[in-house]
Design a protein around this motif. Structure first.
Motif, PDB file in Angstrom:
ATOM      1  N   UNK A  67       0.841  -1.198   0.000  1.00 30.79           N
ATOM      2  CA  UNK A  67       0.000   0.000   0.000  1.00 30.79           C
ATOM      3  C   UNK A  67       0.879   1.252   0.000  1.00 30.79           C
ATOM      4  N   UNK A  68       0.501   2.216  -0.838  1.00 33.37           N
ATOM      5  CA  UNK A  68       1.218   3.486  -0.889  1.00 33.37           C
ATOM      6  C   UNK A  68       0.651   4.413   0.180  1.00 33.37           C
ATOM      7  N   UNK A  90       4.597   7.947  -7.129  1.00 37.37           N
ATOM      8  CA  UNK A  90       3.274   7.847  -7.750  1.00 37.37           C
ATOM      9  C   UNK A  90       3.262   8.597  -9.074  1.00 37.37           C
ATOM     10  N   UNK A  91       4.483   8.944  -9.569  1.00 44.77           N
ATOM     11  CA  UNK A  91       4.631   9.660 -10.837  1.00 44.77           C
ATOM     12  C   UNK A  91       3.837  10.962 -10.742  1.00 44.77           C
ATOM     13  N   UNK A  92       2.868  11.173 -11.598  1.00 41.90           N
ATOM     14  CA  UNK A  92       2.004  12.358 -11.444  1.00 41.90           C
ATOM     15  C   UNK A  92       0.579  11.945 -11.120  1.00 41.90           C
ATOM     16  N   UNK A  93       0.418  10.706 -10.670  1.00 44.45           N
ATOM     17  CA  UNK A  93      -0.919  10.169 -10.430  1.00 44.45           C
ATOM     18  C   UNK A  93      -1.440  10.572  -9.058  1.00 44.45           C
ATOM     19  N   UNK A 118      -5.230  -1.067  -7.427  1.00 44.88           N
ATOM     20  CA  UNK A 118      -5.820  -2.099  -6.567  1.00 44.88           C
ATOM     21  C   UNK A 118      -5.814  -1.693  -5.103  1.00 44.88           C
ATOM     22  N   UNK A 119      -5.232  -0.535  -4.813  1.00 51.38           N
ATOM     23  CA  UNK A 119      -5.193  -0.047  -3.432  1.00 51.38           C
ATOM     24  C   UNK A 119      -5.097   1.473  -3.466  1.00 51.38           C
ATOM     25  N   UNK A 120      -6.208   2.102  -3.823  1.00 54.45           N
ATOM     26  CA  UNK A 120      -6.246   3.562  -3.856  1.00 54.45           C
ATOM     27  C   UNK A 120      -6.172   4.090  -2.430  1.00 54.45           C
ATOM     28  N   UNK A 121      -5.377   5.129  -2.219  1.00 49.45           N
ATOM     29  CA  UNK A 121      -5.209   5.648  -0.872  1.00 49.45           C
ATOM     30  C   UNK A 121      -5.283   7.166  -0.839  1.00 49.45           C
ATOM     31  N   UNK A 122      -5.680   7.665   0.335  1.00 45.00           N
ATOM     32  CA  UNK A 122      -5.761   9.086   0.596  1.00 45.00           C
ATOM     33  C   UNK A 122      -4.753   9.457   1.682  1.00 45.00           C
ATOM     34  N   UNK A 155      -7.730  -4.218   0.250  1.00 50.12           N
ATOM     35  CA  UNK A 155      -7.292  -5.473   0.893  1.00 50.12           C
ATOM     36  C   UNK A 155      -7.664  -5.547   2.373  1.00 50.12           C
ATOM     37  N   UNK A 156      -7.759  -4.393   3.025  1.00 42.47           N
ATOM     38  CA  UNK A 156      -8.079  -4.404   4.454  1.00 42.47           C
ATOM     39  C   UNK A 156      -9.536  -4.814   4.728  1.00 42.47           C
ATOM     40  N   UNK A 157     -10.378  -4.758   3.699  1.00 41.37           N
ATOM     41  CA  UNK A 157     -11.792  -5.110   3.857  1.00 41.37           C
ATOM     42  C   UNK A 157     -12.185  -6.351   3.080  1.00 41.37           C
ATOM     43  N   UNK A 158     -11.246  -6.867   2.315  1.00 43.48           N
ATOM     44  CA  UNK A 158     -11.538  -8.008   1.452  1.00 43.48           C
ATOM     45  C   UNK A 158     -12.081  -9.165   2.284  1.00 43.48           C
TER      46      UNK A 158
END
Lengths: 108, 120
Positions: A1-2, A29-32, A95-99, B63-66
């Motif tokens: 996870x980022x 994260x490049x520019x994403x 697959x793991x979007x984060x804030x 993944x934390x909720x999967x």
């Protein structure tokens, strides 16, 4: 996870002042990266996407910069309606979007 | 532009299943032009992505909720749904649905949010 780390947690400024908010990623994260604004009782609103592009209808006083792991959101001159919480978000890993944890810009 | 509105029970008992729906207006959920996501926010805290789906495509979950979460689309009602099983007090949050267009790829727009409290 980022992991996205935002600083400072709180920024106390007066209207008319310049606000500089930071978002640091645990890996590139490049520019994403995007920035969102959230006011009390409201959903977040997209401000900046792909690190530096303003979303539709966003005033020119908002600007974003950075790439890789270090990003900045700048509000050139704070208006009363700009006092809010700001979040960054990455989409490099779909697959793991984060804030980030958010920065509150409050009136000094 | 599409508009989103969440609805569902505001109170869920521990160990039960939280169920929310998100009505999509201003566009077809089956158009293929959007990814449809759920995001939640602990009261007074930050944002957590729950997962997303897209029409005739796959679903991906945090993944934390999967294992506890299911996101699905009902094309006949033009709505998105969220089910989160075996809830605890830690699942108390405001739940948002949000759209990511194939062009923009960021969360825009969002629904207004639905507060769900997990309590007996």
């Amino acid at each position: 996870e980022i992991v996205l780390t935002q600083s400072p947690a709180t920024l106390s400024l007066s209207p008319g002042e310049r606000a500089t908010l930071s978002c640091r990623a645990s890996q590139s994260v490049y520019i994403h990266l995007a920035w969102y604004q959230q006011k009390p009782g409201q959903a977040p609103r997209l401000l900046i996407y792909d690190a530096s592009n303003r979303a539709t209808g966003i005033p020119a006083r908002f600007s974003g910069s950075g790439s890789g792991t270090d990003f900045t959101l700048t509000i050139s001159s704070l208006e009363p309606e700009d006092f809010a919480v700001y979040y960054c978000q990455q989409r490099t890993n779909w697959l793991a979007l984060t804030f980030g944890g958010g920065t509150k810009v409050e009136i000094k | 532009q599409v508009q989103l509105q969440e609805s569902g029970p505001g109170l869920v008992k521990p160990s039960q299943t939280l169920s929310l729906t998100c009505i999509v207006s201003g566009g077809s959920i089956s158009s293929g032009g959007y990814y449809w996501s759920w995001i939640r926010q602990d009261p007074g805290k930050g944002l957590e992505w729950i997962g997303y789906t897209y029409y005739r495509g796959g679903t991906h979950y945090n993944p934390s909720l999967k294992g506890r979460v299911t996101i699905s689309i009902d094309t006949s009602k033009n709505q998105l749904s969220l089910k989160l099983s075996s809830v605890t007090a830690a699942d108390t949050a405001v739940y948002y649905c949000a759209a990511q267009s194939n062009v923009l790829n960021w969360f825009d727009p969002w629904g207004q949010g639905a507060l769900v409290i997990v309590s007996s």
